[in-house]
Write a protein that holds these residues in place. Structure first.
Motif, PDB file in Angstrom:
ATOM      1  N   ASP A  82       0.813  -1.217   0.000  1.00 29.42           N
ATOM      2  CA  ASP A  82       0.000   0.000   0.000  1.00 29.42           C
ATOM      3  C   ASP A  82       0.850   1.272   0.000  1.00 29.42           C
ATOM      4  O   ASP A  82       0.344   2.353   0.313  1.00 29.42           O
ATOM      5  CB  ASP A  82      -0.918   0.016   1.226  1.00 29.42           C
ATOM      6  CG  ASP A  82      -1.899  -1.140   1.220  1.00 29.42           C
ATOM      7  OD1 ASP A  82      -2.412  -1.462   0.131  1.00 29.42           O
ATOM      8  OD2 ASP A  82      -2.134  -1.728   2.296  1.00 29.42           O
ATOM      9  N   ALA A  83       2.123   1.156  -0.344  1.00 27.68           N
ATOM     10  CA  ALA A  83       3.017   2.316  -0.326  1.00 27.68           C
ATOM     11  C   ALA A  83       3.716   2.435  -1.676  1.00 27.68           C
ATOM     12  O   ALA A  83       3.885   1.453  -2.396  1.00 27.68           O
ATOM     13  CB  ALA A  83       4.051   2.167   0.786  1.00 27.68           C
ATOM     14  N   PRO A  84       4.119   3.661  -2.059  1.00 23.89           N
ATOM     15  CA  PRO A  84       4.827   3.842  -3.334  1.00 23.89           C
ATOM     16  C   PRO A  84       6.168   3.115  -3.315  1.00 23.89           C
ATOM     17  O   PRO A  84       6.832   3.032  -2.276  1.00 23.89           O
ATOM     18  CB  PRO A  84       4.999   5.358  -3.432  1.00 23.89           C
ATOM     19  CG  PRO A  84       4.878   5.856  -2.033  1.00 23.89           C
ATOM     20  CD  PRO A  84       3.931   4.944  -1.338  1.00 23.89           C
ATOM     21  N   SER A  85       6.548   2.604  -4.470  1.00 22.99           N
ATOM     22  CA  SER A  85       7.790   1.829  -4.574  1.00 22.99           C
ATOM     23  C   SER A  85       8.948   2.639  -5.141  1.00 22.99           C
ATOM     24  O   SER A  85      10.005   2.082  -5.410  1.00 22.99           O
ATOM     25  CB  SER A  85       7.563   0.601  -5.460  1.00 22.99           C
ATOM     26  OG  SER A  85       7.156   0.986  -6.763  1.00 22.99           O
ATOM     27  N   GLN A  86       8.755   3.944  -5.328  1.00 18.98           N
ATOM     28  CA  GLN A  86       9.833   4.788  -5.852  1.00 18.98           C
ATOM     29  C   GLN A  86      10.762   5.173  -4.720  1.00 18.98           C
ATOM     30  O   GLN A  86      10.320   5.612  -3.656  1.00 18.98           O
ATOM     31  CB  GLN A  86       9.246   6.035  -6.515  1.00 18.98           C
ATOM     32  CG  GLN A  86      10.259   6.871  -7.283  1.00 18.98           C
ATOM     33  CD  GLN A  86       9.590   7.815  -8.264  1.00 18.98           C
ATOM     34  OE1 GLN A  86       8.715   7.412  -9.023  1.00 18.98           O
ATOM     35  NE2 GLN A  86       9.984   9.076  -8.238  1.00 18.98           N
ATOM     36  N   ALA A  87      12.073   5.018  -4.934  1.00 20.48           N
ATOM     37  CA  ALA A  87      13.035   5.240  -3.861  1.00 20.48           C
ATOM     38  C   ALA A  87      13.010   6.677  -3.361  1.00 20.48           C
ATOM     39  O   ALA A  87      13.035   6.933  -2.160  1.00 20.48           O
ATOM     40  CB  ALA A  87      14.438   4.864  -4.332  1.00 20.48           C
ATOM     41  N   PHE A 138       7.307  12.779   1.915  1.00 21.80           N
ATOM     42  CA  PHE A 138       8.579  12.791   1.195  1.00 21.80           C
ATOM     43  C   PHE A 138       9.268  11.469   1.496  1.00 21.80           C
ATOM     44  O   PHE A 138       9.621  11.180   2.642  1.00 21.80           O
ATOM     45  CB  PHE A 138       9.449  13.962   1.631  1.00 21.80           C
ATOM     46  CG  PHE A 138      10.849  13.928   1.073  1.00 21.80           C
ATOM     47  CD1 PHE A 138      11.085  13.569  -0.246  1.00 21.80           C
ATOM     48  CD2 PHE A 138      11.947  14.262   1.864  1.00 21.80           C
ATOM     49  CE1 PHE A 138      12.363  13.531  -0.768  1.00 21.80           C
ATOM     50  CE2 PHE A 138      13.230  14.230   1.348  1.00 21.80           C
ATOM     51  CZ  PHE A 138      13.433  13.857   0.033  1.00 21.80           C
ATOM     52  N   TYR A 139       9.424  10.659   0.459  1.00 15.89           N
ATOM     53  CA  TYR A 139      10.039   9.345   0.611  1.00 15.89           C
ATOM     54  C   TYR A 139      11.476   9.414   0.129  1.00 15.89           C
ATOM     55  O   TYR A 139      11.756   9.862  -0.984  1.00 15.89           O
ATOM     56  CB  TYR A 139       9.282   8.296  -0.205  1.00 15.89           C
ATOM     57  CG  TYR A 139       7.838   8.108   0.209  1.00 15.89           C
ATOM     58  CD1 TYR A 139       7.492   7.257   1.249  1.00 15.89           C
ATOM     59  CD2 TYR A 139       6.812   8.795  -0.446  1.00 15.89           C
ATOM     60  CE1 TYR A 139       6.163   7.076   1.625  1.00 15.89           C
ATOM     61  CE2 TYR A 139       5.487   8.622  -0.079  1.00 15.89           C
ATOM     62  CZ  TYR A 139       5.179   7.770   0.958  1.00 15.89           C
ATOM     63  OH  TYR A 139       3.861   7.596   1.330  1.00 15.89           O
ATOM     64  N   PHE A 140      12.388   8.949   0.986  1.00 16.25           N
ATOM     65  CA  PHE A 140      13.797   8.889   0.625  1.00 16.25           C
ATOM     66  C   PHE A 140      14.335   7.551   1.102  1.00 16.25           C
ATOM     67  O   PHE A 140      14.717   7.380   2.259  1.00 16.25           O
ATOM     68  CB  PHE A 140      14.579  10.042   1.253  1.00 16.25           C
ATOM     69  CG  PHE A 140      16.009  10.128   0.801  1.00 16.25           C
ATOM     70  CD1 PHE A 140      16.334  10.715  -0.413  1.00 16.25           C
ATOM     71  CD2 PHE A 140      17.034   9.601   1.570  1.00 16.25           C
ATOM     72  CE1 PHE A 140      17.646  10.783  -0.841  1.00 16.25           C
ATOM     73  CE2 PHE A 140      18.348   9.667   1.151  1.00 16.25           C
ATOM     74  CZ  PHE A 140      18.658  10.256  -0.054  1.00 16.25           C
ATOM     75  N   PHE A 141      14.295   6.568   0.198  1.00 18.97           N
ATOM     76  CA  PHE A 141      14.698   5.203   0.490  1.00 18.97           C
ATOM     77  C   PHE A 141      13.945   4.696   1.727  1.00 18.97           C
ATOM     78  O   PHE A 141      12.728   4.600   1.687  1.00 18.97           O
ATOM     79  CB  PHE A 141      16.218   5.105   0.632  1.00 18.97           C
ATOM     80  CG  PHE A 141      16.941   5.361  -0.670  1.00 18.97           C
ATOM     81  CD1 PHE A 141      17.140   4.336  -1.564  1.00 18.97           C
ATOM     82  CD2 PHE A 141      17.394   6.630  -1.001  1.00 18.97           C
ATOM     83  CE1 PHE A 141      17.777   4.565  -2.781  1.00 18.97           C
ATOM     84  CE2 PHE A 141      18.037   6.870  -2.204  1.00 18.97           C
ATOM     85  CZ  PHE A 141      18.230   5.826  -3.100  1.00 18.97           C
ATOM     86  N   PHE A 142      14.635   4.435   2.828  1.00 19.63           N
ATOM     87  CA  PHE A 142      13.963   3.856   4.003  1.00 19.63           C
ATOM     88  C   PHE A 142      13.232   4.900   4.838  1.00 19.63           C
ATOM     89  O   PHE A 142      12.454   4.556   5.736  1.00 19.63           O
ATOM     90  CB  PHE A 142      14.992   3.143   4.902  1.00 19.63           C
ATOM     91  CG  PHE A 142      16.005   4.074   5.510  1.00 19.63           C
ATOM     92  CD1 PHE A 142      15.770   4.666   6.740  1.00 19.63           C
ATOM     93  CD2 PHE A 142      17.181   4.360   4.846  1.00 19.63           C
ATOM     94  CE1 PHE A 142      16.693   5.533   7.304  1.00 19.63           C
ATOM     95  CE2 PHE A 142      18.114   5.224   5.401  1.00 19.63           C
ATOM     96  CZ  PHE A 142      17.872   5.796   6.626  1.00 19.63           C
TER      97      PHE A 142
END
Length: 483
Positions: free
Chosen positions: A65-70, A80-84
């Motif tokens: 249920d989460a975006p897979s873009q790093a 804001f997603y940044f790897f982990f």
């Protein structure tokens, strides 16, 4: 009554008084050069462009249920997603910390090697180098370009110019396209852009960035570094006499002479510098600076003049590094006959390193201790309290629970701080509340007490949520207000 009028004394006007205040822009034709610093710049260019263009396509598994873009800036979900790492809006201090850390690293780079950022890592430098490479590939090196621009418009010239600008526009377009990929799932957005189904803001952003990249890297070039960028003015106040800068060692290079005349002077044991006034250092400079005139605002410290000068020194069999990364303190030591001075480790650099370690350590500690649940409490403003028919006092609050895990969680809600207080969650049975994965939920809660309160009471109150599965807790403080 007559009035005599005297003629004004003639004033000589110096021809220099009519000179323009600003120098007219001249076209700069940087010549290609080979050497150590040019190889470093090519390596930096390839690495940085590869990161910029390819990073949006790197995948990072976060669950179904989460975006897979790093790396993703998701405005719709406010994440804001940044790897982990997943940063929520209320955790913007992480971004502020990264900016502070980047500033300190920039200060350290300046203290060690001057404008090394400008010469190798600045986006303006990287894209200008790329555009120049395309220009040389199509139109030839410095002399060919100068000859073509000075000559008449021919079919060959029109073809070369058209092809060059077309490739520039393609690079600029893909630069803008890569930027928008950081704000949506990259593969999906590429398909939408190709099928004309992408949002209008994506096309507008690409158009703006295409225009700015094409203009800044293709046409303005050194003007950006000289006039638009504030960093040259700032770094001049942060440097000192021990910082390494691209320097012409005029104690060794002067007086300048031709190669033959210098050889004759040396045989006669008369002073003769190693500089033969070939102007190769000027020809290769991307900003048109003559480094022999000393440190200048337009010099981006790229080191290409070092490569050019070393090539000439090899040909005339003179020692290398007539132009080199050097410091004012080292020059002073040489002129006084003292040993070379190399103070890379000094108070300024040690301070920057310590600040970088402290800032980085604080950020890593904060990330390691980062809570995966959050609670905020907001007291109703109108009315502040309600007196019930049985004399009890009731306050109303809105609790906002944040679940930062990628799984649904159930939290038990409790309250403390007011004697005999009873908690009631509007629209729920019991004291449990479920929150979806990576979501927030607002609860309307009522706190009631029948215990006597002091006149004008404002008592501290604490709300607590506890994960029913793990027992992890989060708290929020507010006040219970009485009559």
């Amino acid at each position: 009554m007559t009035t005599s009028r005297t003629s004004p004394m003639p004033v000589e006007i110096d021809a220099e008084d009519d000179a323009p205040l600003y120098e007219a822009r001249r076209q700069i034709y940087p010549q290609s050069v080979h050497g150590r610093f040019r190889r470093i710049k090519w390596a930096v260019l390839m690495v940085t462009l590869a990161i910029y263009y390819l990073l949006p396509f790197v995948r990072w598994g976060r669950g179904p249920d989460a975006p897979s873009q790093a790396v993703l800036i998701d405005f719709s979900a406010r994440r804001f997603y940044f790897f982990f790492l997943e940063i929520w809006p209320q955790e913007f201090y992480y971004v502020a910390g990264l900016l502070i850390l980047a500033s300190l690293i920039l200060f350290l780079m300046n203290a060690v090697a001057g404008r090394v950022w400008c010469g190798y890592l600045c986006p303006q430098t990287v894209w200008t180098d790329l555009f120049l490479a395309v220009e040389r590939l199509i139109e030839g090196d410095r002399r060919e370009r100068m000859r073509a621009d000075a000559g008449p418009w021919t079919l060959e010239k029109v073809t070369h110019k058209t092809l060059k600008h077309a490739i520039w526009l393609i690079i600029a377009w893909w630069t803008g396209g890569a930027w928008v990929l950081y704000f949506a799932d990259a593969p999906t957005l590429v398909v939408e852009l190709a099928t004309l189904q992408a949002p209008t803001v994506a096309y507008a952003s690409i158009a703006i960035l295409t225009f700015t990249t094409y203009v800044l890297a293709g046409h303005m070039r050194e003007q950006v570094c000289t006039y638009m960028c504030p960093w040259p003015r700032i770094q001049a106040a942060l440097t000192d006499e021990y910082a390494l800068n691209v320097t012409y060692r005029y104690d060794r290079g002067e007086p300048r002479n031709s190669m033959k005349k210098a050889a004759v002077l040396r045989e006669a044991h008369q002073p003769a510098g190693d500089c033969i006034d070939c102007n190769q250092c000027v020809a290769v400079c991307p900003t048109g600076v003559d480094i022999r005139n000393g440190s200048q605002l337009a010099c981006i410290q790229c080191g290409l003049c070092i490569d050019a000068c070393n090539t000439v020194m090899d040909k005339i069999e003179r020692p290398r590094d007539l132009i080199a990364y050097d410091s004012e303190a080292n020059f002073k030591a040489r002129t006084e006959g003292k040993p070379p001075v190399r103070h890379i480790v000094r108070a300024r650099t040690v301070l920057y390193v310590v600040l970088i370690l402290v800032a980085g350590g604080l950020m890593l500690t904060s990330v390691a201790r980062r809570s995966l649940q959050d609670l905020a409490a907001i007291h109703d403003r109108n009315p502040l309290f309600v007196r019930l028919s049985d004399g009890a006092i009731r306050n109303a609050y809105t609790l906002r629970i944040a679940n930062k895990k990628l799984e649904e969680r159930t939290f038990m809600v409790s309250v403390a701080g007011v004697s005999g207080a009873a908690l009631d969650i509007v629209g729920a049975d019991g004291m449990a509340a479920s929150v979806g994965p990576d979501q927030t939920r607002e609860l309307r809660v009522l706190v009631t007490t029948r215990a006597p309160l002091p006149q004008g009471a404002s008592l501290p109150i604490t709300f607590t949520i506890r994960d029913a599965a793990t027992g992890v807790e989060a708290t929020a403080a507010d006040h219970f207000i009485g009559p």
